[in-house]
Design an enzyme around this catalytic site. Sequence first.
Site, PDB file in Angstrom:
ATOM      1  CE1 TYR A  73       0.740   1.623   4.391  1.00 32.80           C
ATOM      2  CE2 TYR A  73       0.956  -0.808   4.429  1.00 32.80           C
ATOM      3  CZ  TYR A  73       1.272   0.443   4.952  1.00 32.80           C
ATOM      4  OH  TYR A  73       2.007   0.632   6.063  1.00 32.80           O
ATOM      5  CG  PHE A  84      -0.154   9.195   5.400  1.00 34.31           C
ATOM      6  CD1 PHE A  84      -0.361   8.006   6.247  1.00 34.31           C
ATOM      7  CD2 PHE A  84      -1.227   9.675   4.634  1.00 34.31           C
ATOM      8  CE1 PHE A  84      -1.262   7.099   5.850  1.00 34.31           C
ATOM      9  CE2 PHE A  84      -2.267   8.720   4.638  1.00 34.31           C
ATOM     10  CZ  PHE A  84      -2.319   7.638   4.892  1.00 34.31           C
ATOM     11  CG  ASP A  85       3.085   3.873   6.339  1.00 34.36           C
ATOM     12  OD1 ASP A  85       4.079   3.840   6.395  1.00 34.36           O
ATOM     13  OD2 ASP A  85       2.178   3.217   6.786  1.00 34.36           O
ATOM     14  CB  ILE A 104      -8.459   2.272   9.441  1.00 35.35           C
ATOM     15  CG1 ILE A 104      -7.979   1.876   8.213  1.00 35.35           C
ATOM     16  CG2 ILE A 104      -7.309   3.040  10.553  1.00 35.35           C
ATOM     17  CD1 ILE A 104      -7.731   3.151   7.237  1.00 35.35           C
ATOM     18  CE1 TYR A 130      -4.697   5.238  11.941  1.00 37.71           C
ATOM     19  CE2 TYR A 130      -4.990   6.169   9.539  1.00 37.71           C
ATOM     20  CZ  TYR A 130      -4.415   5.200  10.351  1.00 37.71           C
ATOM     21  OH  TYR A 130      -3.652   4.234   9.888  1.00 37.71           O
ATOM     22  CG  PHE A 147      -4.901   3.899   2.318  1.00 38.83           C
ATOM     23  CD1 PHE A 147      -3.720   3.785   3.070  1.00 38.83           C
ATOM     24  CD2 PHE A 147      -6.235   4.068   2.941  1.00 38.83           C
ATOM     25  CE1 PHE A 147      -3.451   4.191   4.401  1.00 38.83           C
ATOM     26  CE2 PHE A 147      -5.923   4.792   4.476  1.00 38.83           C
ATOM     27  CZ  PHE A 147      -4.649   4.756   4.984  1.00 38.83           C
TER      28      PHE A 147
END
Length: 543
Positions: A73, A84-85, A104, A130, A147
Amino acid sequence: MADDPMPAPGIDDPMAIVVEKGETEKQLSGRPEGVPLDAVDISGDGGLCKRILVAGDPSEGTPFKGAEVQVHYVGTLVSDGSKFDSSRDRAGNFKFKIGKGNVIKGWDVGVATMLKGEKAELYCRSDYAYGAEGSPPKIPGGATLKFEVELLSWAEPEKQKWEYTAREKIDKATDIKTVATTAFKAEEWWAAREKYDEAAEWVDRDSIARSKGREDGDKEPAAQELHVACLLNAAQCSLKLSDWPMASTVCTRVLGLKELPTPSRIKALFRRGTARLKMADFDGARADLKEACTLDPKSKEIREVYGSIKEAEAAAKQSEKGLFAKMVKGAGGIKKKPPQGVPSDAVDISDDGGLCKRILVAGDPSEGTPFKGAEVQVHYVGTLVSDGSKFDSSRDRAGNFKFKIGKGNVIKGWDVGVATMLKGEKAELYCRSDYAYGAEGSPPKIPGGATLKFEVELLSWADGADMPDDDDDDADDMSGAETNEDDEPMADEAKDEAKDGAKDGAQGEAVPIEDDEPMADEAKGGAKDGAKDGAQGEAEPIE
């Protein structure tokens, strides 16, 4: 994500609401700003939208609840596109279980709609990500996330033991037993015993009683037969490892089972009797072996060991003269205290206090211990127990030291002690003078009667020039314990006698019992006596 998608409340059925075409005004109003119009609302409220980038393989369907999925991902903020990731920035991939709240809500629901190999964008409103708090500092509160997810694979979680049927437990135990028997034949006693124990647990009475469903019929008799075979084999491994208390304990478990077949009772009595004789429990050994003789009066092997008890008891009274270990057929001897200076946690491996061992670094049990004739390579440091002074060390010279096990090339303490070690093991061997250099010593460094300490590291071993013949396979040795006066395996002598007696009709070959159970044919050596009566000594294998 931040660093992994965090747990959030999920829905019972991630596939319950899938909008294939058209969206209501309510759904459109719930869609966050920045979500492409061609992304399909799969949540029914606009909070989770999906856009397929690469189609997956429909042949395997979608992951079921509880499936462990593996994905790659990349996570970005919809507001500004900042990343962010990403699992692609790290080695390996990311895995989680569908519908278990491990990630999540947007992931639990969204990934459950994907096909194997599919790559898709999941747009998660904050209540599917979140929430109002976000995940600072990278993810602000109330943020909508995108994502890009690739579903690589998924697998069914391993069933818990209670989920197996009785038939499945028997099959599982049979497979493990096969692995154990392979290890036994390779003389990997530790590994074999561990696997036999594991197999036995799968088919013990309580496990079968707790099996899921009974639609396949009552499997208790077949399960107990397999359970007993595994326990007896584990006891045999303990005899091979000279673990007499464990061998006795396991055989006692077998003898406590209800409706134990006579052949299994004979084996359990013989092996427990042998272990008790090793521990100098003469009354216990006599009771076990006498009953075994009564049940199987034609077994020469049982009669011989039973007949040695009286001699063992007489010899025990003279143990201080060192006669016991030589006179007792297969027995160790009355315990003597180790010499002064030997640590209390060093284990007596000679049965007479003359050779003690303390393991410093455990070795690798997968390869077992060196066989007789193996050429071993070691490092060692030798010191006097009396004052700790060093008299020799291979580490002070280039290279290491090598010798052949059981060939008398080294002191007795080494021949016996190193043969108990595993590859990579480091241990201290404490050798009384009769296991070292005797009353004469080895002047000037080793005085007469000295007790020595060797710190030994077993580096490796290789086949020596004197490899055991095929006939020396101990896989079917019943006692796994018998020695003659020269401490040579009695099983070899029995086989030699069988060869010599072939012209008299003796077969002399060991027959695997209970589907390759490592045990001697109980009439091996007694085949000569029973040949004229047609006794072959074979037992029926498990079907």
